[in-house]
Design a protein around this motif. Structure first.
Motif, PDB file in Angstrom:
ATOM      1  N   ILE A  57       0.788  -1.161   0.014  1.00  0.00           N
ATOM      2  CA  ILE A  57       0.161  -0.025  -0.165  1.00  0.00           C
ATOM      3  C   ILE A  57       0.757   1.085   0.035  1.00  0.00           C
ATOM      4  N   ASP A  58       0.771   2.150  -0.960  1.00  0.00           N
ATOM      5  CA  ASP A  58       1.395   3.305  -0.818  1.00  0.00           C
ATOM      6  C   ASP A  58       0.470   4.332  -0.732  1.00  0.00           C
ATOM      7  N   THR A  59       0.678   5.063   0.457  1.00  0.00           N
ATOM      8  CA  THR A  59      -0.338   5.941   1.023  1.00  0.00           C
ATOM      9  C   THR A  59      -0.185   7.436   0.368  1.00  0.00           C
ATOM     10  N   GLY A  60       1.150   7.567  -0.099  1.00  0.00           N
ATOM     11  CA  GLY A  60       1.290   8.698  -1.080  1.00  0.00           C
ATOM     12  C   GLY A  60       0.763   8.749  -2.297  1.00  0.00           C
ATOM     13  N   GLU A 120     -12.957   2.493  -0.184  1.00  0.00           N
ATOM     14  CA  GLU A 120     -12.219   1.416   0.223  1.00  0.00           C
ATOM     15  C   GLU A 120     -10.655   1.748   0.630  1.00  0.00           C
ATOM     16  N   PHE A 121     -10.105   2.786  -0.254  1.00  0.00           N
ATOM     17  CA  PHE A 121      -8.647   3.083   0.085  1.00  0.00           C
ATOM     18  C   PHE A 121      -8.649   3.846   1.579  1.00  0.00           C
ATOM     19  N   GLN A 122      -9.489   4.664   1.733  1.00  0.00           N
ATOM     20  CA  GLN A 122      -9.231   5.165   3.044  1.00  0.00           C
ATOM     21  C   GLN A 122      -9.528   4.323   4.327  1.00  0.00           C
ATOM     22  N   ILE A 123     -10.572   3.311   4.307  1.00  0.00           N
ATOM     23  CA  ILE A 123     -10.504   2.298   5.264  1.00  0.00           C
ATOM     24  C   ILE A 123      -9.431   1.477   5.297  1.00  0.00           C
ATOM     25  N   LEU A 124      -8.793   1.085   4.214  1.00  0.00           N
ATOM     26  CA  LEU A 124      -7.718   0.366   4.304  1.00  0.00           C
ATOM     27  C   LEU A 124      -6.337   0.990   4.939  1.00  0.00           C
ATOM     28  N   GLU A 125      -6.160   2.261   4.300  1.00  0.00           N
ATOM     29  CA  GLU A 125      -5.300   3.256   5.045  1.00  0.00           C
ATOM     30  C   GLU A 125      -5.356   3.192   6.268  1.00  0.00           C
ATOM     31  N   LEU A 126      -6.623   3.368   6.938  1.00  0.00           N
ATOM     32  CA  LEU A 126      -6.911   3.713   8.445  1.00  0.00           C
ATOM     33  C   LEU A 126      -6.304   2.407   9.136  1.00  0.00           C
ATOM     34  N   ASN A 163     -24.950   1.072   6.942  1.00  0.00           N
ATOM     35  CA  ASN A 163     -24.204  -0.248   6.733  1.00  0.00           C
ATOM     36  C   ASN A 163     -23.052   0.145   5.852  1.00  0.00           C
ATOM     37  N   THR A 164     -22.708   1.371   5.556  1.00  0.00           N
ATOM     38  CA  THR A 164     -21.648   1.965   4.573  1.00  0.00           C
ATOM     39  C   THR A 164     -20.385   1.191   5.028  1.00  0.00           C
ATOM     40  N   ILE A 165     -19.907   1.214   6.116  1.00  0.00           N
ATOM     41  CA  ILE A 165     -18.689   0.534   6.362  1.00  0.00           C
ATOM     42  C   ILE A 165     -18.530  -0.802   6.210  1.00  0.00           C
ATOM     43  N   GLU A 166     -19.571  -1.619   6.658  1.00  0.00           N
ATOM     44  CA  GLU A 166     -19.710  -3.121   6.517  1.00  0.00           C
ATOM     45  C   GLU A 166     -19.611  -3.549   4.994  1.00  0.00           C
ATOM     46  N   ALA A 167     -20.352  -2.631   4.103  1.00  0.00           N
ATOM     47  CA  ALA A 167     -20.429  -3.221   2.842  1.00  0.00           C
ATOM     48  C   ALA A 167     -19.094  -2.601   2.236  1.00  0.00           C
ATOM     49  N   ALA A 168     -18.252  -1.694   2.719  1.00  0.00           N
ATOM     50  CA  ALA A 168     -17.139  -1.378   2.065  1.00  0.00           C
ATOM     51  C   ALA A 168     -16.017  -2.084   2.455  1.00  0.00           C
ATOM     52  N   ILE A 169     -16.044  -2.784   3.641  1.00  0.00           N
ATOM     53  CA  ILE A 169     -15.178  -3.629   4.073  1.00  0.00           C
ATOM     54  C   ILE A 169     -15.304  -5.240   3.204  1.00  0.00           C
ATOM     55  N   TYR A 170     -16.574  -5.299   2.888  1.00  0.00           N
ATOM     56  CA  TYR A 170     -16.693  -6.681   2.229  1.00  0.00           C
ATOM     57  C   TYR A 170     -16.319  -6.666   1.020  1.00  0.00           C
ATOM     58  N   THR A 171     -16.442  -5.479   0.221  1.00  0.00           N
ATOM     59  CA  THR A 171     -16.034  -5.382  -1.084  1.00  0.00           C
ATOM     60  C   THR A 171     -14.455  -5.369  -0.987  1.00  0.00           C
ATOM     61  N   LEU A 172     -13.732  -4.708  -0.105  1.00  0.00           N
ATOM     62  CA  LEU A 172     -12.514  -4.692   0.253  1.00  0.00           C
ATOM     63  C   LEU A 172     -11.863  -6.013   0.204  1.00  0.00           C
ATOM     64  N   ARG A 173     -12.304  -6.688   1.018  1.00  0.00           N
ATOM     65  CA  ARG A 173     -11.768  -8.073   1.390  1.00  0.00           C
ATOM     66  C   ARG A 173     -11.940  -9.016  -0.175  1.00  0.00           C
ATOM     67  N   LYS A 174     -12.868  -8.820  -0.965  1.00  0.00           N
ATOM     68  CA  LYS A 174     -12.990  -9.524  -2.175  1.00  0.00           C
ATOM     69  C   LYS A 174     -11.718  -8.998  -3.059  1.00  0.00           C
ATOM     70  N   LYS A 175     -11.466  -7.911  -2.941  1.00  0.00           N
ATOM     71  CA  LYS A 175     -10.143  -7.548  -3.605  1.00  0.00           C
ATOM     72  C   LYS A 175      -8.894  -7.904  -3.176  1.00  0.00           C
ATOM     73  N   ILE A 176      -8.706  -7.699  -1.816  1.00  0.00           N
ATOM     74  CA  ILE A 176      -7.227  -7.837  -1.412  1.00  0.00           C
ATOM     75  C   ILE A 176      -7.192  -9.157  -0.861  1.00  0.00           C
TER      76      ILE A 176
END
Length: 217
Positions: A133-136, A153-159, A187-200
Motif C-alpha cells: 500500500i502506497d499511502t502517498g 475502500e482506500f480510506q478504510i484500508l489506509e486507516l 451499513n456503509t462501513i460493513e459494505a465497503a469492508i466486504y468489497t475490500l476483502r473481495k479485492k485484497i
C-alpha cells in the motif's frame, strides 16, 4: 483521512477544501479559532491545517492551548513575511509550516509527511504479506498486480493498516473518514469492508465480533 482546515479567507478555504477532497481526504473547514477549538475537542482528526491570522482566537493561541493536551499533528499556514510567526509556531509545537501562496501539491506532501511521522513511519509504502500500500500515491498492489479500489475502500484500508494491531470500531472508522455533514447509510462501513476483502483477500482484515476490525502486524 479526516483533517481540520482552519482558514478565514473564503476563497482560499474553499479551494483548499475542494483540493483536499479531490486528493482523498475528508476535510472539515472552519473560519475561526473558537469553532476550531470546539471541533478538535469533539471530533477525531488525523491532522490540523491552521492559519495563524484568525478572528477571535488566533492560530498561535489555538496551537498553544492544543499542545497542553494533545500531540495532534499541526501544519501552520503563514504569510511570506511572517518569519517571527513561523518561528513562534514551531516553538509552540507546530509540526510543520507552509508559506502563502503555496501549491496544493506542496501542502499535500507536507500533510502526508506529518501524518507518517505521527504514526512512527518514515516511508509512505506499507507492506503486509503480499499486499503493498502506497499511502502517498494512493495505490495498492497484490502479488505485484495493481488493484482498483474506490476512494472509500482506500480510506478504510489506509486507516486500518496505519494502525496495525489496534482494533477500530465501526464508530472509530466513521469518525475518521466522514465529515460532520457527511451523508452515509448505517451499513456503509460493513459494505465497503466486504468489497475490500473481495479485492485484497479475506485474511488481512480480521473482524472482532461485536468490537470492530483489526489488521495484525
Amino acid at each position: 483521512m479526516r483533517v481540520l482546515l482552519v482558514e478565514d479567507d473564503a476563497m482560499l478555504g474553499k479551494a483548499l477544501s475542494t483540493g483536499l477532497v479531490q486528493a482523498g481526504y475528508t476535510p472539515d473547514w472552519l473560519t475561526d479559532g473558537e469553532s476550531a477549538d470546539e471541533a478538535i475537542k469533539a471530533n477525531s482528526y488525523a491532522a490540523v491545517i491552521l492559519d495563524i491570522n484568525l478572528p477571535g482566537i488566533s492560530g498561535l493561541e489555538l496551537l498553544k492551548a492544543l499542545r497542553r493536551t494533545s500531540d495532534l499533528p499541526v501544519i501552520i499556514m503563514t504569510a511570506r513575511d511572517g518569519l517571527d510567526a513561523r518561528i513562534e509556531g514551531l516553538d509552540l509545537g507546530a509540526d510543520d509550516y507552509i508559506v502563502k501562496p503555496f501549491a496544493l501539491s506542496e501542502l499535500l506532501a507536507r500533510l502526508r509527511a506529518v501524518h507518517r511521522r505521527s504514526q512512527g513511519r518514515s516511508q509512505s509504502v506499507i507492506v503486509l504479506g503480499n499486499i503493498e500500500i502506497d499511502t502517498g500515491a494512493r495505490t495498492v498492489r497484490k502479488d505485484g498486480e495493481w488493484l482498483k479500489l474506490t476512494a472509500r475502500e482506500f480510506q478504510i484500508l489506509e486507516l486500518l493498516t496505519t494502525r496495525t494491531g489496534r482494533i477500530l470500531s465501526k464508530s472509530d472508522i466513521e469518525a475518521q473518514i466522514y465529515s460532520w455533514d457527511g451523508d452515509y447509510e448505517s451499513n456503509t462501513i460493513e459494505a465497503a469492508i466486504y468489497t475490500l476483502r473481495k479485492k485484497i483477500g479475506r485474511d488481512l482484515i480480521t473482524t472482532i465480533r461485536g468490537v470492530g476490525y483489526v489488521v495484525n502486524p
